[in-house]
Design a protein around this motif. Sequence first.
Motif, mmCIF file in Angstrom:
data_model
loop_
_atom_site.group_PDB
_atom_site.id
_atom_site.type_symbol
_atom_site.label_atom_id
_atom_site.label_comp_id
_atom_site.label_asym_id
_atom_site.label_seq_id
_atom_site.Cartn_x
_atom_site.Cartn_y
_atom_site.Cartn_z
ATOM 1 N N ILE A 43 0.672 -1.190 -0.132
ATOM 2 C CA ILE A 43 0.042 -0.059 0.027
ATOM 3 C C ILE A 43 0.760 1.204 0.085
ATOM 4 O O ILE A 43 1.707 1.287 0.868
ATOM 5 C CB ILE A 43 -1.059 0.147 1.321
ATOM 6 C CG1 ILE A 43 -1.638 -1.380 1.251
ATOM 7 C CG2 ILE A 43 -1.726 0.999 1.217
ATOM 8 C CD1 ILE A 43 -2.424 -1.305 2.630
ATOM 9 N N THR A 44 0.507 2.018 -0.778
ATOM 10 C CA THR A 44 1.637 3.191 -1.078
ATOM 11 C C THR A 44 0.904 4.502 -1.580
ATOM 12 O O THR A 44 -0.204 4.554 -1.970
ATOM 13 C CB THR A 44 2.777 2.817 -2.147
ATOM 14 O OG1 THR A 44 3.801 3.867 -2.350
ATOM 15 C CG2 THR A 44 2.088 2.806 -3.644
ATOM 16 N N HIS A 45 1.551 5.671 -1.025
ATOM 17 C CA HIS A 45 0.921 6.892 -1.009
ATOM 18 C C HIS A 45 1.780 7.729 -2.237
ATOM 19 O O HIS A 45 3.100 7.813 -2.024
ATOM 20 C CB HIS A 45 0.660 7.721 0.288
ATOM 21 C CG HIS A 45 0.257 8.959 0.173
ATOM 22 N ND1 HIS A 45 1.156 10.029 0.395
ATOM 23 C CD2 HIS A 45 -0.840 9.525 -0.224
ATOM 24 C CE1 HIS A 45 0.300 11.080 0.191
ATOM 25 N NE2 HIS A 45 -0.829 10.643 0.115
ATOM 26 N N SER A 46 1.086 8.331 -3.186
ATOM 27 C CA SER A 46 1.706 9.566 -3.810
ATOM 28 C C SER A 46 2.958 9.151 -4.610
ATOM 29 O O SER A 46 2.758 7.836 -5.432
ATOM 30 C CB SER A 46 2.026 10.794 -3.015
ATOM 31 O OG SER A 46 2.168 11.724 -3.596
ATOM 32 N N MET A 47 3.894 9.651 -4.508
ATOM 33 C CA MET A 47 5.209 9.312 -5.029
ATOM 34 C C MET A 47 5.682 7.948 -5.036
ATOM 35 O O MET A 47 6.265 7.035 -5.666
ATOM 36 C CB MET A 47 6.260 10.130 -4.910
ATOM 37 C CG MET A 47 7.351 9.874 -5.891
ATOM 38 S SD MET A 47 9.013 11.081 -5.611
ATOM 39 C CE MET A 47 9.167 10.924 -3.714
ATOM 40 N N GLY A 48 5.317 7.488 -4.080
ATOM 41 C CA GLY A 48 5.700 5.813 -3.616
ATOM 42 C C GLY A 48 4.955 4.984 -4.416
ATOM 43 O O GLY A 48 5.490 3.872 -4.760
ATOM 44 N N ILE B 198 -1.598 -1.305 -3.973
ATOM 45 C CA ILE B 198 -2.595 -0.508 -3.583
ATOM 46 C C ILE B 198 -2.275 1.142 -3.719
ATOM 47 O O ILE B 198 -1.419 1.304 -2.598
ATOM 48 C CB ILE B 198 -3.325 -0.765 -2.380
ATOM 49 C CG1 ILE B 198 -3.852 -2.073 -2.476
ATOM 50 C CG2 ILE B 198 -4.522 0.173 -2.253
ATOM 51 C CD1 ILE B 198 -4.490 -2.769 -1.332
ATOM 52 N N MET B 199 -2.546 2.014 -4.581
ATOM 53 C CA MET B 199 -1.769 3.238 -4.701
ATOM 54 C C MET B 199 -2.819 4.350 -4.358
ATOM 55 O O MET B 199 -3.928 4.402 -4.934
ATOM 56 C CB MET B 199 -1.332 3.474 -6.093
ATOM 57 C CG MET B 199 -0.040 2.345 -6.738
ATOM 58 S SD MET B 199 0.248 2.857 -8.290
ATOM 59 C CE MET B 199 -0.736 1.444 -9.040
ATOM 60 N N LEU B 200 -2.432 5.051 -3.243
ATOM 61 C CA LEU B 200 -3.267 6.363 -3.050
ATOM 62 C C LEU B 200 -2.754 7.410 -3.357
ATOM 63 O O LEU B 200 -1.822 8.027 -3.379
ATOM 64 C CB LEU B 200 -3.265 6.329 -1.364
ATOM 65 C CG LEU B 200 -3.543 4.910 -0.560
ATOM 66 C CD1 LEU B 200 -3.276 5.091 1.168
ATOM 67 C CD2 LEU B 200 -4.655 4.314 -0.769
ATOM 68 N N ALA B 201 -3.743 8.253 -4.149
ATOM 69 C CA ALA B 201 -3.264 9.428 -4.677
ATOM 70 C C ALA B 201 -1.925 9.744 -5.403
ATOM 71 O O ALA B 201 -1.189 10.326 -5.214
ATOM 72 C CB ALA B 201 -3.347 10.606 -3.625
ATOM 73 N N THR B 202 -1.660 8.143 -6.274
ATOM 74 C CA THR B 202 -0.290 8.441 -6.928
ATOM 75 C C THR B 202 -0.622 9.199 -8.334
ATOM 76 O O THR B 202 -1.490 8.634 -9.180
ATOM 77 C CB THR B 202 -0.167 6.806 -7.248
ATOM 78 O OG1 THR B 202 0.357 6.087 -5.933
ATOM 79 C CG2 THR B 202 1.175 6.725 -8.153
ATOM 80 N N PRO C 161 -13.753 10.750 -1.124
ATOM 81 C CA PRO C 161 -13.705 11.950 -0.832
ATOM 82 C C PRO C 161 -12.614 12.484 0.325
ATOM 83 O O PRO C 161 -13.076 13.160 1.561
ATOM 84 C CB PRO C 161 -15.194 12.184 -0.242
ATOM 85 C CG PRO C 161 -15.306 10.694 0.703
ATOM 86 C CD PRO C 161 -14.759 9.791 -0.244
ATOM 87 N N CYS C 162 -11.451 12.268 0.141
ATOM 88 C CA CYS C 162 -10.287 12.809 1.053
ATOM 89 C C CYS C 162 -9.330 13.457 0.393
ATOM 90 O O CYS C 162 -9.070 13.158 -0.891
ATOM 91 C CB CYS C 162 -9.823 11.431 1.712
ATOM 92 S SG CYS C 162 -10.949 10.442 2.488
ATOM 93 N N ASN C 163 -8.674 14.301 1.085
ATOM 94 C CA ASN C 163 -7.624 15.300 0.400
ATOM 95 C C ASN C 163 -6.266 14.470 0.133
ATOM 96 O O ASN C 163 -6.257 13.221 0.890
ATOM 97 C CB ASN C 163 -7.477 16.718 1.033
ATOM 98 C CG ASN C 163 -6.686 16.502 2.263
ATOM 99 O OD1 ASN C 163 -5.991 15.712 2.770
ATOM 100 N ND2 ASN C 163 -7.251 17.369 3.356
ATOM 101 N N HIS C 164 -5.335 15.010 -0.468
ATOM 102 C CA HIS C 164 -4.036 14.108 -0.579
ATOM 103 C C HIS C 164 -3.213 13.857 0.390
ATOM 104 O O HIS C 164 -2.818 12.543 0.592
ATOM 105 C CB HIS C 164 -3.210 15.338 -1.372
ATOM 106 C CG HIS C 164 -1.805 14.690 -1.902
ATOM 107 N ND1 HIS C 164 -1.824 13.691 -3.017
ATOM 108 C CD2 HIS C 164 -0.680 14.351 -1.562
ATOM 109 C CE1 HIS C 164 -0.682 13.252 -3.347
ATOM 110 N NE2 HIS C 164 -0.111 13.563 -2.539
ATOM 111 N N LEU C 165 -3.274 14.529 1.625
ATOM 112 C CA LEU C 165 -2.589 13.988 2.710
ATOM 113 C C LEU C 165 -3.372 13.056 3.775
ATOM 114 O O LEU C 165 -2.943 12.194 4.353
ATOM 115 C CB LEU C 165 -2.215 15.203 3.601
ATOM 116 C CG LEU C 165 -0.781 16.010 3.243
ATOM 117 C CD1 LEU C 165 -0.724 17.182 3.827
ATOM 118 C CD2 LEU C 165 0.034 15.318 2.712
#
Length: 196
Positions: A50-55, A77-81, A170-174
Amino acid sequence: ELRYTQKPIIVRASYYTSPRQHSIDEYTTEVANIINKVQSCTGAEKVDIITHSMGGIVVRNLIKNNPLEASKIRKVIMLATPNHGGLYNVGQIADVLVNQTQQRELNITFDFLQLSEDHLFMQTLNENEGEETQGKIVYYTIARDSDGKGDGLVLKESVALQRAQNSIVPCNHLAIKNPHRCPAMYDVVKEALVGE
């Protein structure tokens, strides 16, 4: 030392090994080390990431360029990538710096520059349309649409990948990486991890 007992083991890790900024290729080496350490400690045949953004870009880079390490991954699983380099606000500044760096007017190696759709790194990562999701790995993406464009940093259309299960929450980037601040993301991740 942990040993795999058929129960899920969660390991939180970061590919940031120092306060110095590195290239995505350097981060990719760190992710490979993390995967190997997790397997060594748990005995797991494959890992879910599970990774976020640039990850997410770092993991995709690993999958594309290191088939041996990619074979150790079951799900991503990519969150906001920003899979297609779509940034706004920061993206405009990045594009100017990318152009100047590629023309050798500047010598800047900020990792976020590689996230611009105009950067050679991102163009190479996405060069074979439809092959963004490689191998037998199951891919999930989670994005946000807060203003009709994205999450305030990453454009929503940049997150989705072909042959991936793409969701919008419905959640912002962070907040998207925090189960308490973004329960909708947490629900999608739980369902993804349980499914085969």
